[in-house]
Write a protein that holds these residues in place. Structure first.
Motif, PDB file in Angstrom:
ATOM      1  N   LYS A   7      38.780  86.694 127.946  1.00 29.94           N
ATOM      2  CA  LYS A   7      37.709  87.382 127.219  1.00 29.94           C
ATOM      3  C   LYS A   7      38.265  88.236 126.095  1.00 29.94           C
ATOM      4  O   LYS A   7      39.347  88.801 126.222  1.00 29.94           O
ATOM      5  CB  LYS A   7      36.933  88.292 128.185  1.00 29.94           C
ATOM      6  CG  LYS A   7      36.271  87.522 129.307  1.00 29.94           C
ATOM      7  CD  LYS A   7      35.522  88.454 130.235  1.00 29.94           C
ATOM      8  CE  LYS A   7      34.895  87.655 131.379  1.00 29.94           C
ATOM      9  NZ  LYS A   7      34.248  88.529 132.367  1.00 29.94           N
ATOM     10  N   VAL A   8      37.475  88.344 125.035  1.00 26.87           N
ATOM     11  CA  VAL A   8      37.843  89.282 123.968  1.00 26.87           C
ATOM     12  C   VAL A   8      36.667  90.211 123.692  1.00 26.87           C
ATOM     13  O   VAL A   8      35.509  89.776 123.699  1.00 26.87           O
ATOM     14  CB  VAL A   8      38.247  88.544 122.665  1.00 26.87           C
ATOM     15  CG1 VAL A   8      37.105  87.745 122.047  1.00 26.87           C
ATOM     16  CG2 VAL A   8      38.772  89.527 121.621  1.00 26.87           C
ATOM     17  N   VAL A   9      36.973  91.470 123.485  1.00 29.96           N
ATOM     18  CA  VAL A   9      35.970  92.447 123.061  1.00 29.96           C
ATOM     19  C   VAL A   9      36.157  92.679 121.566  1.00 29.96           C
ATOM     20  O   VAL A   9      37.275  92.984 121.119  1.00 29.96           O
ATOM     21  CB  VAL A   9      36.152  93.779 123.832  1.00 29.96           C
ATOM     22  CG1 VAL A   9      35.173  94.834 123.324  1.00 29.96           C
ATOM     23  CG2 VAL A   9      35.977  93.556 125.334  1.00 29.96           C
ATOM     24  N   ILE A  10      35.090  92.501 120.809  1.00 29.38           N
ATOM     25  CA  ILE A  10      35.160  92.751 119.365  1.00 29.38           C
ATOM     26  C   ILE A  10      34.204  93.901 119.028  1.00 29.38           C
ATOM     27  O   ILE A  10      32.987  93.716 118.984  1.00 29.38           O
ATOM     28  CB  ILE A  10      34.789  91.485 118.548  1.00 29.38           C
ATOM     29  CG1 ILE A  10      35.688  90.308 118.953  1.00 29.38           C
ATOM     30  CG2 ILE A  10      34.880  91.766 117.056  1.00 29.38           C
ATOM     31  CD1 ILE A  10      35.494  89.044 118.121  1.00 29.38           C
ATOM     32  N   PRO A  11      34.749  95.112 118.834  1.00 29.62           N
ATOM     33  CA  PRO A  11      33.880  96.244 118.486  1.00 29.62           C
ATOM     34  C   PRO A  11      33.360  96.084 117.060  1.00 29.62           C
ATOM     35  O   PRO A  11      34.133  95.856 116.129  1.00 29.62           O
ATOM     36  CB  PRO A  11      34.807  97.462 118.597  1.00 29.62           C
ATOM     37  CG  PRO A  11      36.008  96.975 119.354  1.00 29.62           C
ATOM     38  CD  PRO A  11      36.139  95.529 119.000  1.00 29.62           C
ATOM     39  N   ALA A  12      32.061  96.164 116.912  1.00 28.76           N
ATOM     40  CA  ALA A  12      31.453  95.986 115.587  1.00 28.76           C
ATOM     41  C   ALA A  12      30.274  96.949 115.430  1.00 28.76           C
ATOM     42  O   ALA A  12      29.224  96.588 114.908  1.00 28.76           O
ATOM     43  CB  ALA A  12      30.990  94.535 115.429  1.00 28.76           C
ATOM     44  N   ALA A  13      30.472  98.158 115.942  1.00 27.63           N
ATOM     45  CA  ALA A  13      29.369  99.116 115.951  1.00 27.63           C
ATOM     46  C   ALA A  13      29.660 100.337 115.081  1.00 27.63           C
ATOM     47  O   ALA A  13      28.910 101.309 115.106  1.00 27.63           O
ATOM     48  CB  ALA A  13      29.093  99.567 117.381  1.00 27.63           C
ATOM     49  N   GLY A  14      30.734 100.266 114.294  1.00 25.44           N
ATOM     50  CA  GLY A  14      31.076 101.408 113.440  1.00 25.44           C
ATOM     51  C   GLY A  14      30.082 101.537 112.290  1.00 25.44           C
ATOM     52  O   GLY A  14      29.303 100.610 112.018  1.00 25.44           O
ATOM     53  N   LEU A  15      30.124 102.656 111.614  1.00 35.26           N
ATOM     54  CA  LEU A  15      29.172 102.885 110.524  1.00 35.26           C
ATOM     55  C   LEU A  15      29.591 102.187 109.237  1.00 35.26           C
ATOM     56  O   LEU A  15      28.764 101.931 108.365  1.00 35.26           O
ATOM     57  CB  LEU A  15      29.026 104.393 110.265  1.00 35.26           C
ATOM     58  CG  LEU A  15      28.360 105.187 111.394  1.00 35.26           C
ATOM     59  CD1 LEU A  15      28.342 106.667 111.038  1.00 35.26           C
ATOM     60  CD2 LEU A  15      26.947 104.681 111.661  1.00 35.26           C
ATOM     61  N   GLY A  16      30.885 101.908 109.096  1.00 34.94           N
ATOM     62  CA  GLY A  16      31.350 101.223 107.888  1.00 34.94           C
ATOM     63  C   GLY A  16      31.091 102.024 106.624  1.00 34.94           C
ATOM     64  O   GLY A  16      30.742 101.474 105.570  1.00 34.94           O
ATOM     65  N   LEU A 121      30.891  93.797 131.230  1.00 32.42           N
ATOM     66  CA  LEU A 121      31.033  92.387 130.838  1.00 32.42           C
ATOM     67  C   LEU A 121      32.469  91.896 131.002  1.00 32.42           C
ATOM     68  O   LEU A 121      32.704  90.719 131.228  1.00 32.42           O
ATOM     69  CB  LEU A 121      30.568  92.185 129.383  1.00 32.42           C
ATOM     70  CG  LEU A 121      29.053  92.278 129.161  1.00 32.42           C
ATOM     71  CD1 LEU A 121      28.711  92.162 127.678  1.00 32.42           C
ATOM     72  CD2 LEU A 121      28.335  91.164 129.926  1.00 32.42           C
ATOM     73  N   VAL A 122      33.420  92.802 130.891  1.00 31.75           N
ATOM     74  CA  VAL A 122      34.824  92.403 131.065  1.00 31.75           C
ATOM     75  C   VAL A 122      35.141  92.228 132.545  1.00 31.75           C
ATOM     76  O   VAL A 122      35.754  91.236 132.948  1.00 31.75           O
ATOM     77  CB  VAL A 122      35.782  93.454 130.442  1.00 31.75           C
ATOM     78  CG1 VAL A 122      37.231  93.185 130.857  1.00 31.75           C
ATOM     79  CG2 VAL A 122      35.668  93.450 128.928  1.00 31.75           C
ATOM     80  N   GLY A 123      34.681  93.172 133.375  1.00 31.06           N
ATOM     81  CA  GLY A 123      34.980  93.099 134.809  1.00 31.06           C
ATOM     82  C   GLY A 123      36.438  93.411 135.090  1.00 31.06           C
ATOM     83  O   GLY A 123      37.117  94.055 134.284  1.00 31.06           O
TER      84      GLY A 123
END
Ligand code: UTP
Length: 293
Positions: A7-16, A121-123
Motif C-alpha cells: 500500500k501507498v499513502v499519498i497525502p494530497a490535502a495541503g493548501l498549496g 486503511l493501512v492496517g
C-alpha cells in the motif's frame, strides 16, 4: 518472510499556497506537468514499484482527484462516437492504473497528521508514503522500488535522501547518520532535524518525499506534539522512531523536481517535455531560437 509493501499513502490535502491562485479551487496535486497531473506521476511510480493499493488523503476539492482516477463514461462515449478510440484507451489507462481509496483529512494539520488519517486503511502492515510534489524521474528502477528493495532486505523503515546545496538546506528535514559499509547509498540514521538553520544542519542530506514505514509509526504520530504552527510533522514522528529502532536513509538514483514550487514545476515541465518524441524536438528548437546565454 517479511511482509510485502502493498500500500501507498499519498497525502494530497495541503493548501498549496505557493501556487495560489491556481490552487484556489483545485488541489496542487492536480496541476499538470506536460499533460498529466503530478499525482498521476506518483501513482504510476507506485504501480511500477509493485504497489497494489493507493490511498489518497484528500482535503478540499477532492472530487477532481476522484474523477481523474475513475472511469469517465460520458467522455468515453463522446470520444467513441467521434471514432477517437486511441483517446478512449488513453483515458481508460488512468482509471485502470490502480485500486484507489480516499480518506479525508478534515483540517490541514500537517503531513504527519495526514499520514495518521490513513491509519485504518493501512492496517497492521508496512506501507509507503509518497509526496506527489516530489516528482522523481528515474531512468531505470523507480525510486520507490529502490527503497522497497532496501526494506525487503533489511526489515528497517527507509526514508529517501538527496544531497542539496547548503544554501537550500533550511527548507528541508536533514539527517545525521553513518554511511553503510556495504552500500554507500544507505545511511543508518542517528538524528533528524526539521528545517535547521544552515549553521545547525547536521549534513547536506535532505529528506525527500518517499518513505517506507512500518505501522509502529502511527503510535509515534499520535504522541507527536504540534509544532509552532500547530501542525503534526512526519519528521517529528520519525525522530521518536529513530530513538527506538533502526531507521535507514537511502540516496535514490534519479532526478528529483520540487514540483510544489514554481521554479521546480517549470523545470520538470521543460525537462520532461524535452524527453518526449512528440514535443522534444519542437521545444528544443524554440528554446534555441530564444538565443539565451
Ligand atoms: P507541503 O509542505 O508542500 O504543503 O505539503 P502544502 O500545503 O501542500 O503547500 P504550500 O506549502 O502551502 O504551498 C507536502 C505534501 O503533504 C500534503 C500536501 O498535499 C503535499 O502533498 N499535506 C500537507 C497534507 O496532505 N496535509 C497537510 O496538512 C499538509
Amino acid at each position: 518472510m517479511r511482509p510485502k509493501v502493498r500500500k501507498v499513502v499519498i497525502p494530497a490535502a495541503g493548501l498549496g499556497t505557493r501556487f495560489l491562485p491556481a490552487t484556489k479551487s483545485m488541489p496542487k496535486e492536480m496541476l499538470c506537468v506536460v499533460d498529466k497531473p503530478i499525482i498521476q506521476y506518483a501513482v504510476e511510480e507506485a504501480r511500477a514499484s509493485g504497489i497494489e493499493h493507493v490511498i489518497i488523503v484528500t482535503g478540499r476539492s477532492k472530487s477532481s482527484m476522484e474523477d481523474h482516477f475513475d472511469v469517465s463514461y460520458e467522455l468515453e462515449a463522446t470520444l467513441r462516437e467521434r471514432g477517437k478510440l486511441d483517446l478512449v484507451r488513453e483515458a481508460r489507462k488512468v482509471s485502470d492504473l490502480a485500486s484507489v481509496s480516499y480518506v479525508r483529512q478534515k483540517e490541514p494539520l500537517g503531513l504527519g497528521h495526514a499520514v495518521l488519517a490513513a491509519r485504518d486503511l493501512v492496517g497492521n502492515e508496512p506501507f509507503a508514503v509518497m509526496l506527489p510534489d516530489d516528482l522523481i524521474d528515474a531512468a531505470g528502477v523507480p525510486a520507490l522500488r529502490q527503497m522497497i528493495d532496501v526494506f525487503e532486505s533489511t526489515g528497517d523503515p527507509v526514508i529517501a535522501l538527496l544531497k542539496v546545496a547548503m544554501e537550500e538546506i533550511s527548507a528541508y528535514g536533514v539527517i545525521r547518520g553513518d554511511r553503510d559499509a556495504k552500500d554507500a547509498r544507505v545511511h543508518v540514521l542517528k538524528e533528524l532535524v526539521e528545517k535547521p538553520k544552515r549553521e545547525d544542519a547536521p549534513s547536506d542530506l535532505a529528506i525527500i518525499g518517499r518513505y517506507i514505514l512500518t505501522p509502529d509509526i502511527f503510535e509515534d504520530l499520535v504522541a507527536t506534539t504540534r509544532d509552532k504552527s500547530g501542525e503534526i510533522q512526519l519528521t517529528n514522528g520519525l525522530r521518536a522512531l529513530v530513538s527506538r529502532r533502526r531507521l535507514l536513509g537511502y540516496e535514490f538514483e534519479g532526478t528529483r523536481y520540487d514540483a510544489g514550487q514554481k521554479l521546480g514545476f517549470l523545470k520538470a515541465t521543460v525537462d520532461l517535455a524535452l524527453k518526449r518524441d512528440d514535443l522534444g524536438p519542437a521545444l528544443r528548437a524554440h528554446i534555441q531560437s530564444l538565443g539565451l546565454r
